[in-house]
Design a protein around this motif. Structure first.
Motif, PDB file in Angstrom:
ATOM      1  N   ASP A  24     -20.142  39.576  25.925  1.00 40.94           N
ATOM      2  CA  ASP A  24     -20.126  38.159  26.287  1.00 40.94           C
ATOM      3  C   ASP A  24     -19.972  37.980  27.801  1.00 40.94           C
ATOM      4  N   LEU A  25     -19.112  38.775  28.424  1.00 38.67           N
ATOM      5  CA  LEU A  25     -18.922  38.694  29.874  1.00 38.67           C
ATOM      6  C   LEU A  25     -20.205  39.017  30.626  1.00 38.67           C
ATOM      7  N   ALA A  26     -20.946  40.001  30.127  1.00 36.99           N
ATOM      8  CA  ALA A  26     -22.179  40.418  30.789  1.00 36.99           C
ATOM      9  C   ALA A  26     -23.356  39.524  30.410  1.00 36.99           C
ATOM     10  N   GLY A  27     -23.214  38.753  29.345  1.00 36.30           N
ATOM     11  CA  GLY A  27     -24.300  37.888  28.907  1.00 36.30           C
ATOM     12  C   GLY A  27     -25.426  38.647  28.231  1.00 36.30           C
ATOM     13  N   ILE A  28     -25.103  39.786  27.615  1.00 32.38           N
ATOM     14  CA  ILE A  28     -26.093  40.595  26.913  1.00 32.38           C
ATOM     15  C   ILE A  28     -25.561  40.945  25.523  1.00 32.38           C
ATOM     16  N   SER A  29     -26.410  41.529  24.701  1.00 33.51           N
ATOM     17  CA  SER A  29     -25.982  41.873  23.343  1.00 33.51           C
ATOM     18  C   SER A  29     -25.087  43.113  23.357  1.00 33.51           C
ATOM     19  N   GLU A  30     -24.371  43.304  22.264  1.00 33.50           N
ATOM     20  CA  GLU A  30     -23.527  44.492  22.130  1.00 33.50           C
ATOM     21  C   GLU A  30     -24.380  45.756  22.165  1.00 33.50           C
ATOM     22  N   THR A  31     -25.556  45.698  21.547  1.00 30.86           N
ATOM     23  CA  THR A  31     -26.474  46.838  21.559  1.00 30.86           C
ATOM     24  C   THR A  31     -26.895  47.169  22.991  1.00 30.86           C
ATOM     25  N   ALA A  32     -27.178  46.141  23.779  1.00 28.96           N
ATOM     26  CA  ALA A  32     -27.582  46.362  25.171  1.00 28.96           C
ATOM     27  C   ALA A  32     -26.456  47.007  25.971  1.00 28.96           C
ATOM     28  N   VAL A  33     -25.214  46.619  25.699  1.00 28.32           N
ATOM     29  CA  VAL A  33     -24.065  47.240  26.378  1.00 28.32           C
ATOM     30  C   VAL A  33     -24.026  48.730  26.069  1.00 28.32           C
ATOM     31  N   ILE A  34     -24.165  49.072  24.808  1.00 28.21           N
ATOM     32  CA  ILE A  34     -24.117  50.480  24.403  1.00 28.21           C
ATOM     33  C   ILE A  34     -25.268  51.264  25.031  1.00 28.21           C
ATOM     34  N   ARG A  35     -26.478  50.669  25.038  1.00 27.98           N
ATOM     35  CA  ARG A  35     -27.633  51.363  25.630  1.00 27.98           C
ATOM     36  C   ARG A  35     -27.431  51.608  27.126  1.00 27.98           C
ATOM     37  N   LEU A  36     -26.901  50.609  27.827  1.00 28.31           N
ATOM     38  CA  LEU A  36     -26.652  50.788  29.265  1.00 28.31           C
ATOM     39  C   LEU A  36     -25.626  51.897  29.504  1.00 28.31           C
ATOM     40  N   LEU A  37     -24.569  51.906  28.706  1.00 30.05           N
ATOM     41  CA  LEU A  37     -23.537  52.928  28.873  1.00 30.05           C
ATOM     42  C   LEU A  37     -24.092  54.325  28.591  1.00 30.05           C
ATOM     43  N   ILE A  38     -24.944  54.447  27.588  1.00 30.69           N
ATOM     44  CA  ILE A  38     -25.544  55.740  27.263  1.00 30.69           C
ATOM     45  C   ILE A  38     -26.401  56.236  28.424  1.00 30.69           C
ATOM     46  N   ARG A  39     -27.118  55.305  29.090  1.00 28.22           N
ATOM     47  CA  ARG A  39     -27.970  55.683  30.221  1.00 28.22           C
ATOM     48  C   ARG A  39     -27.185  55.886  31.509  1.00 28.22           C
ATOM     49  N   GLY A  40     -25.858  55.706  31.445  1.00 30.46           N
ATOM     50  CA  GLY A  40     -25.028  55.959  32.616  1.00 30.46           C
ATOM     51  C   GLY A  40     -24.841  54.761  33.533  1.00 30.46           C
ATOM     52  N   TYR A  41     -25.016  53.545  33.013  1.00 31.82           N
ATOM     53  CA  TYR A  41     -24.835  52.327  33.804  1.00 31.82           C
ATOM     54  C   TYR A  41     -23.712  51.485  33.216  1.00 31.82           C
ATOM     55  N   GLU A  42     -23.019  50.788  34.103  1.00 36.71           N
ATOM     56  CA  GLU A  42     -21.989  49.862  33.672  1.00 36.71           C
ATOM     57  C   GLU A  42     -22.517  48.441  33.853  1.00 36.71           C
ATOM     58  N   PRO A  43     -22.552  47.647  32.783  1.00 37.90           N
ATOM     59  CA  PRO A  43     -23.030  46.273  32.927  1.00 37.90           C
ATOM     60  C   PRO A  43     -22.096  45.475  33.834  1.00 37.90           C
ATOM     61  N   ARG A  44     -22.681  44.544  34.556  1.00 34.40           N
ATOM     62  CA  ARG A  44     -21.880  43.672  35.412  1.00 34.40           C
ATOM     63  C   ARG A  44     -21.611  42.358  34.695  1.00 34.40           C
ATOM     64  N   GLU A  45     -20.510  41.733  35.082  1.00 36.23           N
ATOM     65  CA  GLU A  45     -20.173  40.434  34.526  1.00 36.23           C
ATOM     66  C   GLU A  45     -21.200  39.400  34.982  1.00 36.23           C
ATOM     67  N   LYS A  46     -21.615  38.555  34.065  1.00 34.36           N
ATOM     68  CA  LYS A  46     -22.602  37.523  34.379  1.00 34.36           C
ATOM     69  C   LYS A  46     -21.960  36.503  35.317  1.00 34.36           C
ATOM     70  N   PRO A  47     -22.624  36.191  36.449  1.00 35.09           N
ATOM     71  CA  PRO A  47     -22.067  35.201  37.372  1.00 35.09           C
ATOM     72  C   PRO A  47     -22.070  33.798  36.760  1.00 35.09           C
ATOM     73  N   ASP A  48     -21.287  32.925  37.364  1.00 30.54           N
ATOM     74  CA  ASP A  48     -21.242  31.550  36.859  1.00 30.54           C
ATOM     75  C   ASP A  48     -22.464  30.754  37.319  1.00 30.54           C
ATOM     76  N   GLY A  49     -22.539  29.509  36.896  1.00 31.10           N
ATOM     77  CA  GLY A  49     -23.689  28.666  37.196  1.00 31.10           C
ATOM     78  C   GLY A  49     -23.894  28.409  38.679  1.00 31.10           C
ATOM     79  N   ASN A  50     -22.823  28.437  39.459  1.00 28.72           N
ATOM     80  CA  ASN A  50     -22.949  28.213  40.900  1.00 28.72           C
ATOM     81  C   ASN A  50     -23.815  29.287  41.561  1.00 28.72           C
ATOM     82  N   PHE A  51     -23.692  30.504  41.087  1.00 31.49           N
ATOM     83  CA  PHE A  51     -24.499  31.603  41.637  1.00 31.49           C
ATOM     84  C   PHE A  51     -25.979  31.328  41.421  1.00 31.49           C
ATOM     85  N   TYR A  52     -26.343  30.920  40.210  1.00 33.28           N
ATOM     86  CA  TYR A  52     -27.755  30.686  39.899  1.00 33.28           C
ATOM     87  C   TYR A  52     -28.305  29.487  40.667  1.00 33.28           C
TER      88      TYR A  52
END
Length: 112
Positions: A24-52
């Motif tokens: 939820d913090l990263a704004g991606i699915s749980e599966t996507a979190v696991i896939r990123l971790l397997i590939r050696g990446y740490e997901p970043r927290e999704k920025p708030d609306g002000n950033f966009y």
């Protein structure tokens, strides 16, 4: 080689809650979190609306500069190469901000 393979594993309730929280913090699915971790990446927290909103403004400014460069070059009264270089520098800045805040970064986990 694009065949997907189902993997099933068990988690404790606390682990399930933590996986859901991080997804939820990263704004991606749980599966996507696991896939990123397997590939050696740490997901970043999704920025708030002000950033966009800031990114939209930066993009609009960059597009305006580019349009000015095209018009100035056609009319021949402004240093078009300098203006074009500034527009490219602005777009690079935008890409750097996106890379810093949005793209997953390489993990420092030892078990890679």
């Amino acid at each position: 080689m694009n065949k997907r393979i189902k993997k099933q594993f068990w988690l404790f309730p606390q682990e399930v809650a933590e996986l859901k929280r991080k997804a939820d913090l990263a704004g991606i699915s749980e599966t996507a979190v696991i896939r990123l971790l397997i590939r050696g990446y740490e997901p970043r927290e999704k920025p708030d609306g002000n950033f966009y909103e800031a990114m939209r403004k930066l993009s609009a400014i960059g597009n305006n500069i580019n349009q000015l460069a095209v018009k100035a070059h056609a009319l021949g009264f402004v240093d078009a190469p300098m203006l074009k270089a500034e527009a490219l520098r602005w777009h690079q800045f935008q890409a750097d901000v996106e890379a810093t805040f949005l793209r997953p970064q390489q993990s420092n986990l030892r078990w890679k």
